[in-house]
Structures are given as structure tokens and as C-alpha cells.
Design an enzyme around this catalytic site. Structure first.
Site, short mmCIF file in Angstrom:
data_model
loop_
_atom_site.label_atom_id
_atom_site.label_comp_id
_atom_site.label_asym_id
_atom_site.label_seq_id
_atom_site.Cartn_x
_atom_site.Cartn_y
_atom_site.Cartn_z
N HIS A 26 -9.73 -2.31 -8.88
CA HIS A 26 -10.01 -3.65 -8.87
C HIS A 26 -9.52 -4.36 -10.27
O HIS A 26 -8.67 -5.14 -10.12
CB HIS A 26 -11.70 -3.67 -8.94
CG HIS A 26 -12.23 -5.29 -8.83
ND1 HIS A 26 -11.41 -6.43 -8.58
CD2 HIS A 26 -13.67 -5.65 -8.77
CE1 HIS A 26 -12.33 -7.42 -8.65
NE2 HIS A 26 -13.55 -6.95 -8.79
N HIS B 155 -2.00 -7.56 -0.98
CA HIS B 155 -3.22 -7.73 -1.47
C HIS B 155 -3.85 -7.82 -0.38
O HIS B 155 -3.39 -8.26 0.69
CB HIS B 155 -3.26 -9.36 -1.98
CG HIS B 155 -4.60 -9.83 -2.72
ND1 HIS B 155 -5.58 -10.20 -2.18
CD2 HIS B 155 -4.93 -9.76 -3.96
CE1 HIS B 155 -6.69 -10.79 -2.82
NE2 HIS B 155 -6.11 -10.35 -4.13
N ASP C 199 -1.62 -9.71 -10.79
CA ASP C 199 -1.47 -8.32 -11.84
C ASP C 199 -0.20 -8.06 -12.12
O ASP C 199 0.30 -7.30 -13.10
CB ASP C 199 -2.23 -7.09 -11.39
CG ASP C 199 -3.70 -7.29 -11.11
OD1 ASP C 199 -4.30 -7.84 -12.11
OD2 ASP C 199 -4.32 -6.93 -10.01
C1 LIG Z 1 -4.01 -4.57 -3.05
C2 LIG Z 1 -3.86 -3.22 -1.79
C3 LIG Z 1 -5.06 -2.25 -2.22
C4 LIG Z 1 -4.41 -4.03 -0.56
O1 LIG Z 1 -4.48 -3.22 0.41
P1 LIG Z 1 -4.81 -3.65 1.85
O2 LIG Z 1 -5.13 -4.57 2.27
O3 LIG Z 1 -5.61 -2.48 2.33
O4 LIG Z 1 -3.24 -2.95 2.59
P2 LIG Z 1 -2.84 -1.75 3.08
O5 LIG Z 1 -2.92 -0.81 2.29
O6 LIG Z 1 -3.34 -1.72 4.71
O7 LIG Z 1 -1.17 -1.90 3.14
C5 LIG Z 1 -0.23 -2.27 4.39
C6 LIG Z 1 0.80 -1.68 4.41
O8 LIG Z 1 1.67 -2.07 3.21
C7 LIG Z 1 1.73 -0.92 2.48
N1 LIG Z 1 1.70 -1.24 0.97
C8 LIG Z 1 0.52 -1.92 0.64
N2 LIG Z 1 0.82 -2.20 -0.60
C9 LIG Z 1 1.79 -1.63 -1.23
C10 LIG Z 1 2.29 -1.44 -2.37
N3 LIG Z 1 1.78 -2.11 -3.43
N4 LIG Z 1 3.33 -0.53 -2.53
C11 LIG Z 1 3.94 -0.18 -1.27
N5 LIG Z 1 3.66 -0.31 0.03
C12 LIG Z 1 2.46 -1.04 -0.04
C13 LIG Z 1 1.02 -0.01 2.92
O9 LIG Z 1 1.36 1.56 2.62
C14 LIG Z 1 0.85 -0.22 4.37
O10 LIG Z 1 1.87 0.49 4.87
P3 LIG Z 1 1.79 0.98 6.52
O11 LIG Z 1 1.52 -0.22 7.38
O12 LIG Z 1 3.40 1.57 6.56
O13 LIG Z 1 0.98 2.08 6.44
C15 LIG Z 1 -2.55 -2.67 -1.98
O14 LIG Z 1 -1.61 -3.83 -1.53
C16 LIG Z 1 -2.50 -2.08 -3.19
O15 LIG Z 1 -2.60 -0.94 -3.46
N6 LIG Z 1 -1.27 -2.71 -4.05
C17 LIG Z 1 -0.88 -2.05 -5.29
C18 LIG Z 1 -2.33 -2.12 -6.17
C19 LIG Z 1 -2.53 -3.68 -6.91
O16 LIG Z 1 -1.59 -4.18 -7.17
N7 LIG Z 1 -3.80 -3.90 -6.70
C20 LIG Z 1 -4.33 -5.37 -7.15
C21 LIG Z 1 -4.67 -6.20 -6.15
S1 LIG Z 1 -5.22 -7.93 -6.76
#
Ligand SMILES: CC(C)(COP(=O)(O)OP(=O)(O)OC[C@H]1O[C@@H](n2cnc3c(N)ncnc32)[C@H](O)[C@@H]1OP(=O)(O)O)[C@@H](O)C(=O)NCCC(=O)NCCS
Length: 428
Positions: free
Chosen positions: A268, A307, A363
Site C-alpha cells: 500500500h 494499478h 508512486d
Molecule cells: C498495483 C498492483 C498490485 C495491481 O495488481 P492487480 O490489479 O492485482 O493486477 P495483476 O497483478 O493481476 O496484474 C495483471 C497482469 O499484469 C502484470 N503486472 C501487473 N503489474 C506489473 C508490474 N508492475 N510489472 C510487471 N508486470 C505487472 C501481472 O503479472 C499480470 O500479468 P499476467 O496477466 O501475465 O499474469 C500491481 O500492478 C503491482 O504489483 N504493481 C507494482 C507495485 C506498485 O506500483 N504498487 C503501487 C500501486 S499504487
């Protein structure tokens, strides 16, 4: 049959049910009418992590993730970040309307004159180890405030609630700055009532031997805008924590402390720290293509991208990116910026990211600005918690005043053992 309804056939019994649709949702409680027998509990919906469950009706923040829109009380975030102040935005979130001149004067006066904390709180702070994490200290200090204001327990009285809201917004920067200076072993700097909310925070952090601390106007404005961008984000993890804990009618200090605790988590409030660490590990611009390959192969994650809600450029990231240039004109340029820009340039053209709708989030650039302003990474989530306090309190207040809300209590699907006999220890 109403056009605004959902017809469901229960194939277990062949019975047909009509569930009303209101504002794009059915009521989960309507599912309970669907039973296989008289003594059946009724159907529930199963939704771990609230992926598709609205837990509140809220008039505070609107997000359209597909179109990259964020509005507080109807006002676009871009206009607020450029033209408003943090305290005006906090007023808007809490009251629903922008303040008039006299309302704003009174609001600023109230906040400014509640920034001091009881001297005993300094003794609580002294109990922490010299290298205690600033966010860990903040969680404890906010909950400690609850013991100084026992009248806050009376959640039924609107005037009492208003006073606690003022106190929390006013004292949050003071507690945060005390935590920062505790880590450095520096004496605490007291609030300066002649400075703005952001300017006074900079004063309490960075004041040294000068008689009067003068914040740099560009850095003061950058911090103010960052505070506006972080003030609310509807039903995210920490806001849900504040609403849920607050639904027990605990005082707002404890409810907000639970929000700070949720924000402490790396998924978060910790993502901008992860971005800085990632950029440091990449080390130089020419190593970006190699890193992108690792991401495509699933060996690394591009932090600050993607996101849960935004499937487009996060509108806050756009504003922060612009602000980074202005900030770096005052501070020395952050050597990690060229790496970040190159990462973004390549990722936005790369099929892996385009097909998954992965764009920079809030971020991606905020950590670089905080770092250039002189903040250690441990302070990054603290810089998020201070402005989010207004959002948490607006959501807490809305929850308290909503006649539909009760103590939050989800259901479960029990998957454990059936009844079994206790076996004495010697026979196990
Ligand atoms: C923010 C986050 C947790 C959202 O997750 P989510 O909505 O559950 O999305 P998912 O994890 O299902 O991602 C969908 C796809 O994109 C990929 N993906 C998502 N974010 C990614 C990233 N930052 N880098 C690489 N791949 C990513 C996932 O591996 C998944 O791929 P797949 O379909 O081949 O399995 C995720 O994008 C993330 O971990 N980002 C990096 C951390 C971050 O910046 N967090 C701050 C948020 S404000």
C-alpha cells in the site's frame, strides 16, 4: 417484472427470484432469500479482497480507472493540485463544498492552533529505539493521542467529532516531524503558526539554528500539491481499515491509527520506496532494456507501474511527473530520473505493458521528488499518511452519519473440520 432487476433461477430448486438493481448493484442481503429449504441460511456472495463488492455509498471521491479520472467532491484532481491548497482540499473532502473566505479563515485558524501536542507525548516518543521506523512510531503516537482526549469516545456528538477531526489533521505533521527528528537525534522543532500547513511541516523537519525557518516556495508548493494528490482515494485498503475499525465506534484516533498501520504495508504505502530501490538496482539508463526483458520473463516487477483500479495513466502520476522538473530545479537533479524516464519511454511502447494496460502510477515519480527534497525512504509512507488523514476522516465521518452502516462484520465460508472429540494430550 421491473426493467431494473435481475432474474435469477436457482437450479437446485427451480425457483425464480427477482432482485432489484439500484445504482448498478444488487444488495447482497437479497441473495439470502434464495434457499433450498426453510431452515437453509440462504445464499451468500463470496468475494475475497472485496474485488467486486461495494461496502458503502460515498459522495467523496470519484475514480474512473479506465479513463484515468480522479475527482474529489466532483472537482478534477488536476484543478485542485494546481489551484487549491491542502487545507482547502481537506475542507472540501470533509464538508462537501469549497469554503468561503470566512469559512477558510476559521478553518486555517483552527488547524493552526491545534498543531501543538501534549509534552507527555514527547516522553512516549523517547521510549522508541533511535532507529525505530518512522511509520511504526506514527502508528503508536496517533493511537496514544486517544488517551489524551477521552471525550473523543462520544461519537454521537457532532461538535466533539469536529474537534477531533481538527486535532488529528493539525497534529499529524507534528507527530511525523517528531518521529523524523527522533531518528536523527535532533531536538524537536515546535510548530510555527505563521507558516502554511506544508511550510510549517518543512519547518518542524528541517529547522536548525536559524531564528526563523523560511521554506523554499517551490518545495513548499510541491509538498502542498503532493499532499492534495494523496488526500483521498475512495475505498482503498487503509480507508477500508479506518471505516471498519471506526464502525465499532472506537474514537477516531484509534480508527486513524489503523489506517496508518494499513498504509505501513509494502503493498500500500511502500511502493514508492520500492521504485527508488529498483532504480538504484538498475543503476544506469543503458541497463534499462535488460531490466525490461527480465520483467517480460516474469523475473522482476516494474515497480510504480500498474494499478488495481487505473487501467490508464494514473492522473496523479501525470501531475507528479510535471512537478518533478520544477523540484529538481531547486534541489540538485535526482540521478535516478533519467533511468525512470527511459523505463517509462520503453514500457509505454512495449507490448507486454501495453497489452496488460500497465501505466505509471502515483508512486513512480513521487519517491524521486521526496528523495531530492532530502527525505529518507522510511519517511515516504509517513508523507502519505499525513495528507490521507483528511480522506480517512471524511470517510469515517460519512460512515458514522450513514444510517445504513452498522458494525462491519463480514461472513465466512467455513472449510475447517467437522465436529470431533477432544483427545487428551497423552493420547495424541
Ligand atoms: C498495483 C498492483 C498490485 C495491481 O495488481 P492487480 O490489479 O492485482 O493486477 P495483476 O497483478 O493481476 O496484474 C495483471 C497482469 O499484469 C502484470 N503486472 C501487473 N503489474 C506489473 C508490474 N508492475 N510489472 C510487471 N508486470 C505487472 C501481472 O503479472 C499480470 O500479468 P499476467 O496477466 O501475465 O499474469 C500491481 O500492478 C503491482 O504489483 N504493481 C507494482 C507495485 C506498485 O506500483 N504498487 C503501487 C500501486 S499504487
Amino acid at each position: 417484472m421491473s426493467a431494473k432487476s435481475l432474474t435469477v433461477t436457482d437450479n437446485r430448486t427451480g425457483k425464480v427470484y427477482e432482485l432489484p438493481i439500484e445504482q448498478g448493484a444488487i444488495r447482497a442481503m437479497d441473495l439470502r432469500r434464495i434457499k433450498v429449504s426453510e431452515d437453509d441460511f440462504g445464499l451468500m456472495s463470496y468475494d475475497p479482497a472485496f474485488m467486486n463488492t461495494a461496502s458503502a455509498r460515498s459522495a467523496i471521491t470519484f475514480i474512473d480507472g479506465d479513463r484515468g479520472i480522479l475527482r474529489y467532491r466532483g472537482y478534477p484532481i488536476e484543478q485542485l493540485a494546481e489551484r487549491s491548497t491542502y487545507l482547502e482540499t481537506a475542507y472540501l473532502l470533509l464538508h462537501g463544498e469549497l469554503p468561503t473566505v470566512s469559512q477558510m479563515d476559521e478553518w486555517v485558524y483552527q488547524i493552526t492552533h491545534h498543531t501543538w501536542v501534549h509534552e507527555n507525548l514527547k516522553k512516549v516518543m523517547e521510549g522508541f529505539h533511535y532507529d525505530a521506523h518512522a511509520m511504526g512510531m506514527l502508528v503508536s503516537m496517533v493511537s496514544a493521542l486517544s488517551t489524551f482526549y477521552p471525550e473523543a469516545k462520544d461519537g454521537t456528538d457532532g461538535e466533539t467529532r469536529k474537534l477531533q477531526i481538527v486535532r488529528l489533521i493539525a497534529k499529524m505533521p507534528t507527530l511525523a516531524a517528531f518521529a523524523y527528528r527522533h531518528n536523527l537525534g535532533m531536538p524537536y522543532a515546535y510548530p510555527d503558526n505563521h507558516l502554511s500547513y506544508a511550510g510549517n511541516f518543512l519547518n518542524m523537519l528541517f529547522k536548525a539554528t536559524e531564528v526563523k525557518y523560511e521554506p523554499h516556495p517551490t518545495l513548499e508548493r510541491a509538498l502542498e500539491a503532493l499532499f492534495i494528490l494523496h488526500a483521498d482515494h475512495e475505498q482503498n485498503c487503509s480507508t477500508n481499515a479506518v471505516r471498519s475499525v471506526g464502525s465499532s465506534r472506537v474514537d477516531p484516533y484509534c480508527a486513524v491509527a489503523s489506517g496508518v498501520a494499513a498504509l505501513y504495508g509494502p503493498l500500500h504505502g511502500g511502493a514508492n520506496e520500492a521504485v527508488v530501490r529498483m532504480l538504484q538496482a538498475i543503476g544506469s539508463k543503458d541497463r534499462v532494456p535488460q531490466f525490461i526483458k527480465q520483467v517480460e520473463q516474469g523475473k522482476a516487477k516494474l515497480m510504480g507501474f500498474g494499478h488495481r483500479v487505473y487501467k490508464n495513466y494514473d492522473p496523479r502520476a501525470k501531475i507528479i511527473k510535471r512537478m518533478a522538473d520544477e523540484t529538481f530545479e531547486v534541489t540538485r537533479p535526482n540521478p535516478l530520473l533519467p533511468i525512470a524516464l527511459e523505463l517509462e519511454r520503453i514500457a509505454l511502447e512495449d507490448d507486454y505493458f501495453v497489452s496488460r494496460k500497465l501505466y505509471p502510477n502515483v508512486d513512480f515519480y513521487s519517491g524521486l521528488i521526496y528523495q531530492a527534497m532530502g527525505f529518507p525512504v522510511e519517511m515516504f509512507p509517513v508523507l502519505f499518511a499525513i495528507p490521507r488523514t483528511a480522506g480517512w476522516l471524511a470517510q469515517w465521518q460519512e460512515m458514522i452519519e450513514d444510517p445504513e452502516q452498522k458494525i462491519a462484520r463480514p461472513r465466512q465460508i467455513y472449510v475447517g473440520a467437522g465436529e470431533r472429540e477432544y483427545v487428551p494430550m497423552g493420547m495424541r
